[in-house]
Design a protein around this motif. Structure first.
Motif, PDB file in Angstrom:
ATOM      1  N   ALA A 121      16.354  -0.432 -21.862  1.00 11.75           N
ATOM      2  CA  ALA A 121      17.817  -0.386 -21.919  1.00 11.75           C
ATOM      3  C   ALA A 121      18.277  -1.829 -22.065  1.00 11.75           C
ATOM      4  CB  ALA A 121      18.399   0.233 -20.656  1.00 11.75           C
ATOM      5  N   ALA A 122      19.324  -2.057 -22.873  1.00 14.31           N
ATOM      6  CA  ALA A 122      19.788  -3.418 -23.132  1.00 14.31           C
ATOM      7  C   ALA A 122      21.290  -3.437 -23.337  1.00 14.31           C
ATOM      8  CB  ALA A 122      19.094  -3.988 -24.370  1.00 14.31           C
ATOM      9  N   TYR A 123      21.882  -4.574 -23.029  1.00 18.16           N
ATOM     10  CA  TYR A 123      23.270  -4.851 -23.382  1.00 18.16           C
ATOM     11  C   TYR A 123      23.217  -5.856 -24.514  1.00 18.16           C
ATOM     12  CZ  TYR A 123      27.942  -6.817 -23.297  1.00 18.16           C
ATOM     13  OH  TYR A 123      29.192  -7.245 -23.670  1.00 18.16           O
ATOM     14  N   LYS A 124      23.802  -5.505 -25.673  1.00 10.69           N
ATOM     15  CA  LYS A 124      23.805  -6.425 -26.809  1.00 10.69           C
ATOM     16  C   LYS A 124      25.218  -6.937 -27.035  1.00 10.69           C
ATOM     17  CE  LYS A 124      21.715  -5.297 -30.536  1.00 10.69           C
ATOM     18  NZ  LYS A 124      21.391  -4.586 -31.764  1.00 10.69           N
ATOM     19  N   GLY A 125      25.347  -8.260 -27.172  1.00  9.73           N
ATOM     20  CA  GLY A 125      26.618  -8.872 -27.506  1.00  9.73           C
ATOM     21  C   GLY A 125      26.452  -9.829 -28.668  1.00  9.73           C
ATOM     22  N   ILE A 126      27.399  -9.771 -29.601  1.00 11.98           N
ATOM     23  CA  ILE A 126      27.470 -10.724 -30.707  1.00 11.98           C
ATOM     24  C   ILE A 126      28.850 -11.341 -30.622  1.00 11.98           C
ATOM     25  CG2 ILE A 126      27.412 -11.053 -33.206  1.00 11.98           C
ATOM     26  CD1 ILE A 126      25.611  -8.548 -33.359  1.00 11.98           C
ATOM     27  N   SER A 127      28.898 -12.633 -30.260  1.00 10.52           N
ATOM     28  CA  SER A 127      30.176 -13.292 -29.974  1.00 10.52           C
ATOM     29  C   SER A 127      30.537 -14.343 -31.003  1.00 10.52           C
ATOM     30  CB  SER A 127      30.115 -13.972 -28.608  1.00 10.52           C
ATOM     31  OG  SER A 127      30.005 -13.009 -27.608  1.00 10.52           O
ATOM     32  N   ASN A 128      31.773 -14.243 -31.506  1.00  7.91           N
ATOM     33  CA  ASN A 128      32.379 -15.247 -32.376  1.00  7.91           C
ATOM     34  C   ASN A 128      33.834 -14.831 -32.548  1.00  7.91           C
ATOM     35  OD1 ASN A 128      33.115 -17.175 -34.177  1.00  7.91           O
ATOM     36  ND2 ASN A 128      31.634 -16.623 -35.746  1.00  7.91           N
ATOM     37  N   ASN A 129      34.740 -15.470 -31.813  1.00  3.66           N
ATOM     38  CA  ASN A 129      36.157 -15.073 -31.828  1.00  3.66           C
ATOM     39  C   ASN A 129      36.306 -13.598 -31.463  1.00  3.66           C
ATOM     40  OD1 ASN A 129      36.967 -17.653 -32.627  1.00  3.66           O
ATOM     41  ND2 ASN A 129      36.622 -17.144 -34.772  1.00  3.66           N
ATOM     42  N   GLY A 130      35.709 -13.203 -30.374  1.00  2.00           N
ATOM     43  CA  GLY A 130      35.653 -11.808 -29.949  1.00  2.00           C
ATOM     44  C   GLY A 130      34.199 -11.400 -29.840  1.00  2.00           C
ATOM     45  N   THR A 131      33.945 -10.258 -29.256  1.00  2.08           N
ATOM     46  CA  THR A 131      32.571  -9.826 -29.044  1.00  2.08           C
ATOM     47  C   THR A 131      32.372  -8.397 -29.501  1.00  2.08           C
ATOM     48  OG1 THR A 131      32.296 -11.291 -27.143  1.00  2.08           O
ATOM     49  CG2 THR A 131      30.775  -9.453 -27.298  1.00  2.08           C
ATOM     50  N   LEU A 132      31.325  -8.173 -30.294  1.00  2.20           N
ATOM     51  CA  LEU A 132      30.842  -6.827 -30.560  1.00  2.20           C
ATOM     52  C   LEU A 132      29.833  -6.544 -29.456  1.00  2.20           C
ATOM     53  CD1 LEU A 132      30.136  -6.822 -34.410  1.00  2.20           C
ATOM     54  CD2 LEU A 132      31.994  -5.697 -33.207  1.00  2.20           C
ATOM     55  N   ALA A 133      30.027  -5.460 -28.719  1.00  2.96           N
ATOM     56  CA  ALA A 133      29.154  -5.180 -27.584  1.00  2.96           C
ATOM     57  C   ALA A 133      28.688  -3.734 -27.606  1.00  2.96           C
ATOM     58  CB  ALA A 133      29.891  -5.469 -26.278  1.00  2.96           C
ATOM     59  N   SER A 134      27.456  -3.507 -27.169  1.00  8.29           N
ATOM     60  CA  SER A 134      26.935  -2.146 -27.086  1.00  8.29           C
ATOM     61  C   SER A 134      25.883  -2.063 -25.986  1.00  8.29           C
ATOM     62  CB  SER A 134      26.338  -1.698 -28.422  1.00  8.29           C
ATOM     63  OG  SER A 134      25.288  -2.550 -28.820  1.00  8.29           O
ATOM     64  N   LEU A 135      25.748  -0.862 -25.451  1.00  8.01           N
ATOM     65  CA  LEU A 135      24.707  -0.531 -24.483  1.00  8.01           C
ATOM     66  C   LEU A 135      23.652   0.238 -25.255  1.00  8.01           C
ATOM     67  CD1 LEU A 135      23.798  -0.649 -21.554  1.00  8.01           C
ATOM     68  CD2 LEU A 135      25.028   1.493 -21.182  1.00  8.01           C
ATOM     69  N   ASN A 136      22.435  -0.311 -25.343  1.00 10.43           N
ATOM     70  CA  ASN A 136      21.406   0.229 -26.229  1.00 10.43           C
ATOM     71  C   ASN A 136      20.222   0.798 -25.476  1.00 10.43           C
ATOM     72  OD1 ASN A 136      23.039  -0.831 -28.176  1.00 10.43           O
ATOM     73  ND2 ASN A 136      21.563  -2.280 -28.974  1.00 10.43           N
ATOM     74  N   LEU A 137      19.577   1.766 -26.105  1.00 10.70           N
ATOM     75  CA  LEU A 137      18.266   2.270 -25.697  1.00 10.70           C
ATOM     76  C   LEU A 137      17.320   1.963 -26.847  1.00 10.70           C
ATOM     77  CD1 LEU A 137      19.172   5.741 -24.176  1.00 10.70           C
ATOM     78  CD2 LEU A 137      18.611   3.632 -22.958  1.00 10.70           C
ATOM     79  N   GLY A 138      16.135   1.462 -26.514  1.00  8.98           N
ATOM     80  CA  GLY A 138      15.212   1.075 -27.574  1.00  8.98           C
ATOM     81  C   GLY A 138      13.791   1.482 -27.306  1.00  8.98           C
TER      82      GLY A 138
ATOM     83  N   ALA B   6      12.847   0.349 -32.751  1.00 13.49           N
ATOM     84  CA  ALA B   6      14.168   0.796 -33.171  1.00 13.49           C
ATOM     85  C   ALA B   6      15.054   0.942 -31.937  1.00 13.49           C
ATOM     86  CB  ALA B   6      14.063   2.130 -33.892  1.00 13.49           C
ATOM     87  N   HIS B   7      16.371   0.863 -32.158  1.00 14.02           N
ATOM     88  CA  HIS B   7      17.311   1.031 -31.056  1.00 14.02           C
ATOM     89  C   HIS B   7      18.554   1.783 -31.516  1.00 14.02           C
ATOM     90  CE1 HIS B   7      18.603  -2.811 -32.914  1.00 14.02           C
ATOM     91  NE2 HIS B   7      19.826  -2.349 -32.662  1.00 14.02           N
ATOM     92  N   VAL B   8      19.199   2.422 -30.554  1.00 10.00           N
ATOM     93  CA  VAL B   8      20.468   3.102 -30.782  1.00 10.00           C
ATOM     94  C   VAL B   8      21.374   2.734 -29.615  1.00 10.00           C
ATOM     95  CG1 VAL B   8      19.695   5.244 -29.660  1.00 10.00           C
ATOM     96  CG2 VAL B   8      21.596   5.311 -31.269  1.00 10.00           C
ATOM     97  N   GLY B   9      22.660   2.514 -29.905  1.00 10.34           N
ATOM     98  CA  GLY B   9      23.549   2.070 -28.845  1.00 10.34           C
ATOM     99  C   GLY B   9      24.951   2.623 -28.958  1.00 10.34           C
ATOM    100  N   LEU B  10      25.617   2.661 -27.807  1.00 13.50           N
ATOM    101  CA  LEU B  10      27.017   3.061 -27.734  1.00 13.50           C
ATOM    102  C   LEU B  10      27.882   1.816 -27.631  1.00 13.50           C
ATOM    103  CD1 LEU B  10      26.792   6.004 -25.195  1.00 13.50           C
ATOM    104  CD2 LEU B  10      27.115   6.134 -27.673  1.00 13.50           C
TER     105      LEU B  10
END
Length: 168
Positions: free
Chosen positions: A146-163, A28-32
């Motif tokens: 610790a991870a940086y997650k990005g979902i890109s498609n015409n802009g990016t959803l980004a978060s800094l996660n702990l898992g 599981a992960h949680v991110g800001l």
């Protein structure tokens, strides 16, 4: 694009199937949320399932999926072109389909990355290219990262996660 990513993952999976052995991970992960993502979303929550094959003593690769959601929040904005009001953004939920790789720097420290596609299953945004570099601590049964997650498609959803992952 989806076909290329899914084909790459399938080829990787069959290519690594001849490696010595592998293991499942569930976590599981949680991110800001970061940047513009933090204007619309309060937190990123999710669960992951992965299978990795040991390619060498320090390197493993495999596939990962799961569920991740960006929880919407209220923000000040315009409705139409005239009125100013509090607006609540809708949750955006994704199922990632990705390849994953992990390299053990030492017995207990690792770096890794997930690359693939995030399919939107709840919300009004399109899915997009998923990338997630990771750094973490591991032992025989658990991983903390610790991870940086990005979902890109015409802009990016980004978060800094702990898992957290549990290895089987």
């Amino acid at each position: 694009m989806k076909r290329i990513i899914l084909s790459t993952i399938a080829v990787m999976a069959f290519g690594f199937a001849s490696a010595q052995d592998g293991h499942f991970k569930v976590g599981a992960h949680v991110g800001l949320p970061l940047g513009n993502t933090s204007d619309l979303f309060s937190v990123n929550l999710g669960a992951d399932v992965a299978y990795l094959w040991n390619v060498s003593d320090k390197f493993s690769a495999g596939i990962v999926t799961g569920y991740t959601t960006y929880v919407g929040k209220e923000y000040n904005g315009y409705i139409g072109s005239v009125s100013y009001a509090m607006i609540r953004s809708t949750n955006q939920s994704f199922i990632p389909v990705a390849g994953t790789a992990q390299y053990s720097i030492t017995e207990n420290l690792f770096v890794g990355a997930d690359l693939g596609y995030a399919i939107n299953v709840d919300g009004d945004l399109d899915g997009g290219f998923l990338y997630q570099p990771k750094f973490g601590y591991q032992n025989k049964k658990i991983e903390l990262y610790a991870a940086y997650k990005g979902i890109s498609n015409n802009g990016t959803l980004a978060s800094l996660n702990l898992g957290f992952n549990y290895k089987f």
